[in-house]
Design a protein around this motif. Structure first.
Motif, PDB file in Angstrom:
ATOM      1  N   GLN A 227       0.830  -1.205   0.000  1.00  0.00           N
ATOM      2  CA  GLN A 227       0.000   0.000   0.000  1.00  0.00           C
ATOM      3  C   GLN A 227       0.866   1.259   0.000  1.00  0.00           C
ATOM      4  N   MET A 228       1.954   1.222   0.752  1.00  0.00           N
ATOM      5  CA  MET A 228       2.844   2.384   0.826  1.00  0.00           C
ATOM      6  C   MET A 228       3.585   2.571  -0.504  1.00  0.00           C
ATOM      7  N   ASP A 229       4.022   1.458  -1.076  1.00  0.00           N
ATOM      8  CA  ASP A 229       4.716   1.558  -2.366  1.00  0.00           C
ATOM      9  C   ASP A 229       3.797   2.152  -3.421  1.00  0.00           C
ATOM     10  N   GLU A 230       2.547   1.702  -3.407  1.00  0.00           N
ATOM     11  CA  GLU A 230       1.577   2.207  -4.388  1.00  0.00           C
ATOM     12  C   GLU A 230       1.428   3.719  -4.299  1.00  0.00           C
ATOM     13  N   LYS A 231       1.544   4.258  -3.084  1.00  0.00           N
ATOM     14  CA  LYS A 231       1.409   5.715  -2.916  1.00  0.00           C
ATOM     15  C   LYS A 231       2.770   6.398  -2.825  1.00  0.00           C
ATOM     16  N   TYR A 265      -4.921   8.746   4.798  1.00  0.00           N
ATOM     17  CA  TYR A 265      -5.253  10.177   4.866  1.00  0.00           C
ATOM     18  C   TYR A 265      -4.042  11.082   4.638  1.00  0.00           C
ATOM     19  N   SER A 266      -3.102  10.609   3.814  1.00  0.00           N
ATOM     20  CA  SER A 266      -1.932  11.431   3.445  1.00  0.00           C
ATOM     21  C   SER A 266      -1.775  11.393   1.936  1.00  0.00           C
ATOM     22  N   PRO A 267      -1.217  12.451   1.368  1.00  0.00           N
ATOM     23  CA  PRO A 267      -1.035  12.458  -0.095  1.00  0.00           C
ATOM     24  C   PRO A 267       0.119  11.553  -0.519  1.00  0.00           C
ATOM     25  N   SER A 268       0.113  11.165  -1.775  1.00  0.00           N
ATOM     26  CA  SER A 268       1.209  10.336  -2.313  1.00  0.00           C
ATOM     27  C   SER A 268       2.537  11.063  -2.126  1.00  0.00           C
ATOM     28  N   GLY A 269       3.557  10.296  -1.897  1.00  0.00           N
ATOM     29  CA  GLY A 269       4.904  10.859  -1.810  1.00  0.00           C
ATOM     30  C   GLY A 269       5.275  11.385  -0.428  1.00  0.00           C
ATOM     31  N   SER A 270       4.298  11.410   0.505  1.00  0.00           N
ATOM     32  CA  SER A 270       4.630  11.945   1.846  1.00  0.00           C
ATOM     33  C   SER A 270       5.218  10.835   2.712  1.00  0.00           C
ATOM     34  N   LYS A 271       5.729  11.236   3.887  1.00  0.00           N
ATOM     35  CA  LYS A 271       6.344  10.209   4.737  1.00  0.00           C
ATOM     36  C   LYS A 271       5.561  10.023   6.048  1.00  0.00           C
ATOM     37  N   ILE A 272       5.865   8.918   6.717  1.00  0.00           N
ATOM     38  CA  ILE A 272       5.254   8.619   8.022  1.00  0.00           C
ATOM     39  C   ILE A 272       6.388   8.302   8.986  1.00  0.00           C
ATOM     40  N   GLU A 273       6.292   8.861  10.194  1.00  0.00           N
ATOM     41  CA  GLU A 273       7.356   8.588  11.180  1.00  0.00           C
ATOM     42  C   GLU A 273       6.736   7.869  12.381  1.00  0.00           C
ATOM     43  N   VAL A 274       7.397   6.812  12.834  1.00  0.00           N
ATOM     44  CA  VAL A 274       6.882   6.055  13.987  1.00  0.00           C
ATOM     45  C   VAL A 274       7.991   5.887  15.013  1.00  0.00           C
TER      46      VAL A 274
END
Ligand code: ADP
Length: 355
Positions: A227-231, A265-274
């Motif tokens: 899913q992340m790769d797709e976006k 709920y984030s646009p393509s190309g953005s990042k997520i930090e955990v």
């Protein structure tokens, strides 16, 4: 009044006739059997009950009277020496007790009126409790129907649709099948989430064992790789390894929901930090996105059932955060949202290491 002593009976009768504004209709029976017989024909608002009678002595007098007319309030009449008995009767459901020789007209009237009122309130509460029990039973039944009887046929529709989708070449039929597939997937999600929510709502405690939060998160992250790769999104995981806590396997759902939302709920190309931060007694977990963000006034509401804001055509049941919150609460933890100063949201979860 069930009282064998004529003197006491007359005294109480006089006291009741002294009251100016309330009219009492007193019937006197001098032994338990006659008293119980009178109770059977109903129309009695309150029983004044002497515990020592010719045909019944002591606590048993109260028990038999109560069993005979459980809906009628009882005020026990007692001597100075057997007050303990009267107190025991009050513990077991008598509304009040009066010590003979210490009764006056005001006390008697107050006790009678209070007994009637209290009994009425108790009966109303009993009715509510029974209704609540019935409602709960229905809810359990419905949850059961949902998770078994509804899920099975929908799963059959899904399997058949998937098979037909592989076989069919006709454009029109393909479109219809895809529409059926989308809706059955949605239905299955909804049924699973709703029954999980209902189950968690009725639970008081979760079974816990020592688990590595880091490991759990990595497994979840792997399942969202596609899913992340797709976006074209990137995940930055800042935590170390071996972060042990006493948790239930459902904690995986919390990670999964927060990560899935951050992606959705984030646009393509953005990042997520955990990150999972060790705070001694507990871990503070956060999932930070650079997505669409959440308005201040919506933050608390999102954790309640079916609340969805600005769906932007994104798939979802609106139950995910409510389920996550319940799981966190059952771990003795807390979940909340803050704003990412760079745009987007940060979901925080505190999970005690052991509870
Ligand atoms: P669902 O995603 O199935 O609708 P959730 O309970 O997981 O249900 O989320 C409820 C709502 O909260 C979503 O519909 C969305 O409006 C909002 N939301 C959740 N996470 C985020 C996020 N990271 N950024 C923006 N909005 C979010």
């Amino acid at each position: 009044m069930i009282e064998d002593n004529p003197g006491d009976a007359r005294l109480l009768q006089e006291m009741l006739s002294e009251t100016g504004n309330i009219l009492f209709d007193l019937e006197w029976k001098d032994c338990l059997s006659r008293g119980l017989e009178r109770l059977t024909s109903r129309g009695i608002d309150v029983v004044l009950l002497d515990l020592i009678l010719p045909d019944s002595r002591g606590f048993d007098t109260f028990v038999r009277t109560q069993a005979h007319a459980s809906e009628v309030p009882i005020v026990v009449l007692t001597g100075l020496n057997d007050e303990t008995l009267a107190i025991r009767a009050v513990h077991e459901g008598a509304q009040d007790y009066l010590v003979k020789g210490q009764i006056d007209s005001n006390l008697l009237v107050r006790s009678i009126l209070y007994a009637i009122e209290r009994k009425r309130t108790q009966e109303t509460l009993k009715k509510y409790a029974a209704k609540l029990e019935e409602a709960n039973r229905l809810k359990d039944l419905f949850t059961d129907i949902m998770s078994h009887d509804l899920l099975n046929p929908v799963s059959v529709i899904k399997t058949v649709t998937d098979l037909e989708l592989e076989r069919t070449k006709d454009r029109g039929i393909l479109n219809t099948l895809q529409m059926i597939k989308r809706n059955t997937d949605k239905l299955i999600d909804m049924i699973k989430s709703a029954s999980m929510y209902a189950r968690l709502e009725s639970m008081e405690e979760l079974e816990k064992s020592k688990m590595d939060l880091s490991n759990i998160f990595k497994t979840v992250a792997d399942s969202f790789r596609l899913q992340m790769d797709e976006k074209n999104m990137k995940l930055e995981y800042l935590a170390g390894d071996r972060l042990y806590a006493m948790v239930n396997p459902t904690i995986e759902y919390v990670f999964s929901n927060l990560l899935s939302n951050a992606i959705k709920y984030s646009p393509s190309g953005s990042k997520i930090e955990v990150n999972i931060i060790d705070e001694n007694n507990y871990y503070r977990i956060y999932v930070k996105d650079w997505g669409y963000g959440i308005k201040e006034e919506d933050k608390a509401k999102l954790f309640t059932r079916f609340h969805r804001v600005n769906k932007k055509g994104v798939k979802g049941t609106g139950l995910g955060l409510a389920i996550a919150k319940r799981i966190v609460e059952l771990h003795g933890g807390r979940v909340w949202i803050e704003e990412n100063p760079e745009g987007g949201s940060i979901f925080y979860v505190n999970i005690p290491k052991a509870c």
